[in-house]
Design a protein around this motif. Structure first.
Motif, PDB file in Angstrom:
ATOM      1  N   UNK B 127      42.825  46.251  40.766  1.00 24.57           N
ATOM      2  CA  UNK B 127      43.569  46.865  41.885  1.00 24.57           C
ATOM      3  C   UNK B 127      43.307  45.940  43.126  1.00 24.57           C
ATOM      4  N   UNK B 128      41.872  45.819  43.461  1.00 23.99           N
ATOM      5  CA  UNK B 128      41.762  44.905  44.908  1.00 23.99           C
ATOM      6  C   UNK B 128      42.321  43.899  44.560  1.00 23.99           C
ATOM      7  N   UNK B 129      42.260  43.074  43.492  1.00 23.26           N
ATOM      8  CA  UNK B 129      42.895  41.914  43.469  1.00 23.26           C
ATOM      9  C   UNK B 129      44.499  41.668  43.781  1.00 23.26           C
ATOM     10  N   UNK B 130      45.240  43.017  43.738  1.00 26.14           N
ATOM     11  CA  UNK B 130      46.444  42.752  44.155  1.00 26.14           C
ATOM     12  C   UNK B 130      46.677  43.956  45.140  1.00 26.14           C
ATOM     13  N   UNK B 131      45.534  44.026  45.774  1.00 18.54           N
ATOM     14  CA  UNK B 131      45.847  44.757  47.372  1.00 18.54           C
ATOM     15  C   UNK B 131      46.101  46.445  47.057  1.00 18.54           C
ATOM     16  N   UNK B 132      45.650  46.952  45.866  1.00 13.47           N
ATOM     17  CA  UNK B 132      45.838  48.442  45.803  1.00 13.47           C
ATOM     18  C   UNK B 132      44.599  49.168  45.946  1.00 13.47           C
ATOM     19  N   UNK B 133      44.667  50.469  46.203  1.00 11.83           N
ATOM     20  CA  UNK B 133      43.215  51.219  46.516  1.00 11.83           C
ATOM     21  C   UNK B 133      43.172  52.251  45.546  1.00 11.83           C
ATOM     22  N   UNK B 134      41.950  52.666  45.159  1.00 15.37           N
ATOM     23  CA  UNK B 134      41.688  53.955  44.396  1.00 15.37           C
ATOM     24  C   UNK B 134      41.429  54.782  45.190  1.00 15.37           C
TER      25      UNK B 134
END
Lengths: 330, 330
Positions: B127-134
């Protein structure tokens, strides 16, 4: 049988017979189109429009699993209603306006389409009542029957009511009555969306949660987040008639304190506003709202005050999804 | 054993031993805080801020279920990565920018916390690799191990790339190579988020989907939504080395046509722009992108053109979550 709904709903074509594409096509047809939904069920994702900037989004998830949240043989519409109701209750506890719901269904291939359609119909009815739309989801094959829901709501920027705002002196209130949801309330409850929105708009609560795990445990969540203690007057607890009917050797009061899934709102109101608040509530709602105690400073704990005035300190746990222990330390 | 991950990850404390509150506290600590996340894990819902109005929200869900999407004994981090990867791939197929992910875990109480933590670590990394957050999720007890994920992305208003825009004459392209994901690609794939964003921004595709159910079946989704046919040149299909390695009596080409879970992008580009598009692609990405055919008018169907020029018409189904049939009619 595991993975099954009530008998009369399991006739007709199964998911295996119809195949995924036809199942999705039929479900989408039953849901209709809504304003603000640019792409609904049937693409890689739903596309929706939040009309107005100035808002934060509120995102929540819940699960309803056979054998945990409902018994095999439950009515499928009631199970769908429960999932959507839980999601709406989470949004209510933040003071958020419900917008969109997505639902993942994992079910055995022998599940009847009729039962699945009723799950969606149950979700749709309760969602529509509070202005939310079902916009997507995913179907998977599994041995156990699981529904996993996802909801999006909105609140004006930085106005969400969290669990962490309770302060010493605040009054503790709870809506409705508590206990005995196992007799059917856990499938029939009304999420307190209107009340949650009103509370947020009028600015009364310093902290809020919905009673899903049991009063003591959910109060514990507020206390942990807010880093304070609470004193609860046991004679004030609004015990439900269901809790009195159970007759299982546990007192109705203990049911009210510890049973989960009432989905009432539990919240705190600053001391100076408590009297004005309760008058305003009574002018607005017929639903009961009871002051059950007071927030205190000190380490996270709940002091239960009995009618005679004696105190017992409880580290209440209520329902733990993994351990199912109810903890009481001297 | 059902409900279990790889051996070395199932030592240490179980979810039952730690209890739900401690499990959530530890998971939340591992996720950190992010800009735009006003309330993360640990309240009734997450509260997030979409900085900029002019956007539509893109909402998607996916499931990863033991025995269906991964084998008992899989590495838990790989399973978490797969769930987040599937969600990111759905967003990529709409041309959306990933923002937030929530994950419901339903697991047996004997599941080790270490395994659950690795599930989250796997999700977080991709997720972090593509700018998303859990930002949230739900934990439930169940006999089967299910992960159900929800993701929110955004696209500029009315710019989402749907399945329904393909027109007769459009060229059909697919990224990467296809087939044989069962050898491990289904756990290791890179969701084509960058490529999906670039495609949407540069405005090339008329329709797009990710290859999750198999090339023929996913092309079928585009054709059904766009109400047209396609002609596919079999010699152009980019067959993966994994498909060639399987050696299970099914031809590598058939694997490339019908296997699922490659998570490449399949899209159509208007005829007049196809040559300019492929030059522009090659200037931008090293990833292979192959023109495999052309959209035709006519009833929904796929015409497979063999090297000799002979045609066979296929009503391809690929992977059906409920029936598992692969259909071929004369």
């Amino acid at each position: 049988m595991s993975g099954s709904f009530r008998g009369e709903e399991v006739t007709g074509e199964t998911l295996r017979q119809l195949g995924e594409i036809e199942v999705i096509r039929r479900l989408a047809r039953g849901l209709g189109q809504a304003v603000n939904v640019l792409v609904g069920i049937g693409d890689d994702a739903a596309v929706v429009r939040s009309e107005d900037d100035g808002h934060d989004l509120v995102l929540t998830t819940d699960a309803v699993i056979e054998g945990i949240h409902f018994a095999a043989g439950a009515r499928s519409a009631a199970v769908g209603r429960k999932l959507a109701g839980r999601l709406l209750s989470d949004l209510a506890a933040m003071g958020a306006e419900p917008l969109w719901i997505l639902c993942n269904v994992a079910a055995p291939a022998r599940t009847s389409f009729r039962a699945l359609k009723q799950v969606y119909a149950g979700m749709k009815r309760i969602a529509a009542r509070f202005g939310a739309h079902i916009v997507g989801g995913d179907l998977s094959r599994a041995d156990e029957l699981h529904l996993h829901g996802f909801a999006v709501g909105r609140v004006p920027h930085r106005r969400a009511v969290t669990r962490s705002g309770a302060r010493a002196g605040d009054a503790v209130f709870v809506t409705g009555t508590l206990g005995g949801s196992i007799l059917g309330g856990h499938l029939r409850f009304t999420p307190r969306v209107k009340e949650g929105l009103w509370l947020r708009k009028s600015g009364w609560p310093s902290a809020m949660i919905d009673v899903s795990d049991g009063l003591l445990r959910d109060l514990g969540h507020i206390l942990r987040s807010s880093r304070c203690a609470a004193e609860i007057e046991l004679r004030k607890i609004p015990v439900s008639s269901a809790a009195r009917m159970l007759g299982d050797g546990v007192s109705p009061l203990d049911h009210a304190l510890r049973d989960g899934e009432d989905f009432e709102l539990l919240f705190t109101v600053p001391a100076g506003k408590a009297e004005q608040f309760i008058r305003s509530w009574k002018d607005t709602f017929r639903l009961r709202c009871t002051r059950i105690g007071t927030i205190r400073s000190g380490p996270v704990s709940i002091n239960l005050k009995e009618a005679g005035g004696s105190l017992s300190r409880i580290y209440g746990l209520g329902y733990d999804h993994f351990s199912c222990r109810v903890g009481k330390r001297p």
